[in-house]
Design a protein around this motif. Structure first.
Motif, mmCIF file in Angstrom:
data_model
loop_
_atom_site.group_PDB
_atom_site.id
_atom_site.type_symbol
_atom_site.label_atom_id
_atom_site.label_comp_id
_atom_site.label_asym_id
_atom_site.label_seq_id
_atom_site.Cartn_x
_atom_site.Cartn_y
_atom_site.Cartn_z
ATOM 1 N N CYS A 88 3.563 5.775 -5.544
ATOM 2 C CA CYS A 88 2.703 6.557 -7.184
ATOM 3 C C CYS A 88 1.848 7.248 -7.321
ATOM 4 O O CYS A 88 2.498 8.253 -8.339
ATOM 5 C CB CYS A 88 2.517 4.290 -7.261
ATOM 6 S SG CYS A 88 3.768 3.418 -7.816
ATOM 7 N N LEU A 89 1.240 7.234 -6.550
ATOM 8 C CA LEU A 89 0.230 7.848 -6.825
ATOM 9 C C LEU A 89 0.189 9.751 -6.872
ATOM 10 O O LEU A 89 0.207 9.895 -7.102
ATOM 11 C CB LEU A 89 -0.934 7.558 -5.444
ATOM 12 C CG LEU A 89 -1.922 8.928 -5.591
ATOM 13 C CD1 LEU A 89 -2.611 8.654 -6.456
ATOM 14 C CD2 LEU A 89 -3.000 8.837 -4.009
ATOM 15 N N SER A 145 3.783 1.767 -1.228
ATOM 16 C CA SER A 145 4.680 1.336 -2.391
ATOM 17 C C SER A 145 3.197 2.000 -4.270
ATOM 18 O O SER A 145 3.521 3.600 -4.702
ATOM 19 C CB SER A 145 4.266 0.265 -2.922
ATOM 20 O OG SER A 145 5.723 -0.305 -2.648
ATOM 21 N N ALA A 146 1.833 1.576 -3.500
ATOM 22 C CA ALA A 146 1.046 2.494 -4.146
ATOM 23 C C ALA A 146 0.528 4.192 -4.272
ATOM 24 O O ALA A 146 0.378 4.780 -4.919
ATOM 25 C CB ALA A 146 -0.145 1.128 -3.787
ATOM 26 N N TYR A 147 0.923 4.591 -3.029
ATOM 27 C CA TYR A 147 0.599 5.757 -2.101
ATOM 28 C C TYR A 147 2.291 6.666 -2.463
ATOM 29 O O TYR A 147 1.907 7.582 -3.229
ATOM 30 C CB TYR A 147 0.796 5.585 -0.583
ATOM 31 C CG TYR A 147 1.002 7.492 -0.625
ATOM 32 C CD1 TYR A 147 -0.073 7.908 -0.053
ATOM 33 C CD2 TYR A 147 2.281 7.943 0.155
ATOM 34 C CE1 TYR A 147 0.351 8.964 0.560
ATOM 35 C CE2 TYR A 147 2.284 8.936 0.725
ATOM 36 C CZ TYR A 147 1.406 10.211 0.502
ATOM 37 O OH TYR A 147 1.727 11.257 0.490
ATOM 38 N N ALA A 164 0.684 -1.035 -0.098
ATOM 39 C CA ALA A 164 0.293 -0.205 -0.132
ATOM 40 C C ALA A 164 1.011 1.043 0.104
ATOM 41 O O ALA A 164 0.367 2.728 -0.473
ATOM 42 C CB ALA A 164 -1.176 -0.115 1.085
#
Ligand code: SF4
Length: 576
Positions: free
Chosen positions: A540-541, A536-538, A534
């Motif tokens: 990228c966002l 990593s996703a943050y 999560a």
């Protein structure tokens, strides 16, 4: 105060190109570098260029054979170009391609027998250069009323100064068409200019006031002021944030900010942040206080220090150890002192000029020096409570941090030439900061808890923490690239470019996610490793949001970057 920043504000492509050329040359050249007149119309940028050794040609400052002379962004007359070449210098042309295109069009139409009418300010450097290309066949007019004074001619070609207000150009073109039979009107206002002007017309209709940032000697900035005033919107022209008059702006709730083509980003962002600090009349006191406290927490580095303590917790949960308050406190105080200290180095002082934090640090310098000293002492005392070994390690960490920033001749690395001073090695600050973070949030807690140093979990969390810190640093370096280029500070984005750095940041983010999930899959890390996807996703966002210019200003960028450490801790708390 609500501040709307125009998407088109800041350096145009012509100015960016000219600056890149001059900065590259001044960084490499062994011999002096000159510009023929101001390279661009922005006094603050010219001042920094002169401090980097780029001089302006003058009676007193004449180049020697072999020196480099840059032709300014606005271009020069063919005669002036010839004069410069006869000096025996290396001539570099920084004329904007859009201006060079107008010069070419003028030359072509002059040869075909046209009378060339140049619409613009006859005293502006670009117009003087264009008139040189038109020679005897050229006339300069500033307003439609001046068209009646033009001589008779069979064929007329009309061109505009690249930064002219389109409505002025249309009026003059109509007047020429009304008077002459064969008229060719060429659209030579550059796209960057009319995009900026059109956006301002739109914006000024929906806000209470407009602030235009840019040199007082910049024609395109002055045109922006005129356009905004023409729309009936109260308009303020400032060169820097210092010129903002709080009393004048207090009565406005929504303010649009735009800037001339030669205004650097860091000046623009300082103005935006200064405006954001103004509370419009009638703002409730509670709201003002909350805003002030929030700003203090971010700009004083307290937020990132809390992030360090939370990351320390996340790392301990990944490894599977329990920590007491001393480990968290050491991480908090050490990171607070390291980030504060980095602001007081020679390099840091230059950096201050381009950051919002710089304004706060200038105002509260003594307090922050005291806070840096206090937090370093607190980290040292807490480590001392755990015994002589932790105390010695912490002392060494703090000493290394200071030595890194001080230029001690004995510590130079001669084989690196100009960059023999440790902190001048490109990207070294990011690497040292990454190691510092990994040490206090992984190695130090493991040492205090007598955790086995042969465990793969320790090395995995060490590397993953290092990656997180590097990702954050590179993200900030991407944001600061313009200021870093001008100040001559070498970072990864200034070396490999913004695009390459973004690709690298994304690759490191993916590597972080893979490392965490693989660590959990192989049983080296706890199940929290999966949850870290999560994070990593943050990352990228927020890179995507920055790329799309949804977050641009300094404080939101810093909060977004620093929040990744807070998020790591929150995920660990959720995981239990
Ligand atoms: S404003 Fe237009 S013409 Fe002028 S330097 Fe920028 S891109 Fe070139």
């Amino acid at each position: 105060m609500k501040v709307i920043l125009a998407q088109s504000a800041g350096f145009c492509k012509g100015v960016r190109r000219a600056m890149a050329k001059v900065l590259e040359q001044s960084g490499q050249a062994e011999r002096p570098v000159y510009t023929d007149g101001p390279l661009i119309h922005n006094p603050q940028t010219i001042d920094i260029l002169s401090r980097r050794g780029v001089k302006m040609l003058s009676e007193q400052d004449q180049p020697a054979s072999g020196d480099t002379v840059f032709i300014r962004t606005h271009g020069v007359t063919p005669e002036r170009r010839q004069e410069i070449m006869e000096l025996g210098v290396q001539v570099c042309d920084a004329t904007c391609p859009d201006v060079a295109k107008i010069q070419g069009l003028i030359r072509m139409h002059r040869r075909s027998g046209y009378l060339v009418v140049i619409v613009g300010d006859k005293n502006h450097a670009e117009v003087i250069g264009l008139a040189g290309y038109a020679g005897e066949s050229g006339r300069v007019v500033g307003r439609a009323e001046e068209v009646s004074g033009l001589q008779d001619a069979e064929k007329i070609c009309v061109v505009a100064q690249s930064t002219l207000d389109r409505s002025v150009y249309d009026q003059v073109a109509e007047a020429v068409k009304a008077r002459f039979r064969e008229v060719k009107v060429l659209d030579t206002i550059c796209p960057s200019t009319y995009r900026r002007q059109d956006e301002l017309r739109e914006l000024s209709r929906s806000v209470d006031a407009v602030v235009v940032v840019g040199g007082k000697n910049s024609a395109n900035t002055r045109h922006l002021v005129e356009i905004s005033q023409g729309c009936g919107t109260p308009t303020f022209h400032v060169e820097t944030a210092v010129e903002i008059d709080e009393m004048q702006l207090k009565s406005f709730h929504t303010v649009a900010v735009t800037a001339g083509a030669s205004t650097p980003n860091w000046i623009l962002m300082q103005v935006v942040d200064r405006l954001k600090m103004i509370d419009p009349q009638g703002t409730p006191a509670v709201f003002r206080w909350l805003k002030m406290i929030g700003r203090f927490v971010i700009t004083s580095n307290l937020y990132i220090a809390v992030g360090a303590a939370l990351l320390c917790h996340a790392n301990s949960r990944l490894i599977g150890i329990s920590l007491d308050w001393i480990s968290y406190s050491i991480a908090f105080f050490y990171i607070l002192s390291a980030h504060l200290t980095s602001r007081f180095t020679a390099e840091g002082l230059l950096e201050l000029k381009k950051s919002r934090r710089g304004l706060v640090f200038d105002m509260e310098a003594k307090f922050f020096v005291w806070l840096a000293g206090f937090s370093a002492s607190a980290a040292l005392i807490l480590a001392g409570l755990e015994g002589p070994v932790p105390f010695s390690i912490m002392l060494a960490l703090i000493a290394l941090g200071l030595l890194y920033r001080i230029d001690i001749p004995q510590l130079r690395l001669p084989f690196l030439g100009k960059k023999s001073v440790l902190h001048l090695i490109p990207a070294s600050k990011d690497l040292f900061m990454g190691l510092g973070w990994s040490f206090v949030t992984v190695i130090f807690p493991c040492l205090l808890e007598n955790y086995s140093f042969s465990s793969p979990a320790l090395y995995l969390t060490f590397v993953s923490t290092f990656l997180l810190v590097i990702i954050r640093s590179l993200f900030f370096d991407i944001r600061d690239i313009q200021g870093d280029l001008i100040l001559g500070r070498e970072t990864l984005p200034t070396i490999i470019g913004t695009r390459g750095t973004k690709v690298l940041v994304l690759s490191l983010t993916i590597a972080y996610g893979l490392l965490m999930s693989a660590g959990s899959a192989f049983g080296w890390l706890s199940g929290l490793g999966y949850l870290m996807l999560a994070l990593s996703a943050y990352i990228c966002l927020y890179i995507l949001l920055y790329h799309k210019k949804i977050i641009r200003r300094e404080i939101p960028v810093e909060v977004t970057g620093d929040t990744q450490f807070i998020l790591a801790g929150v995920l660990a708390l959720l995981h239990g």
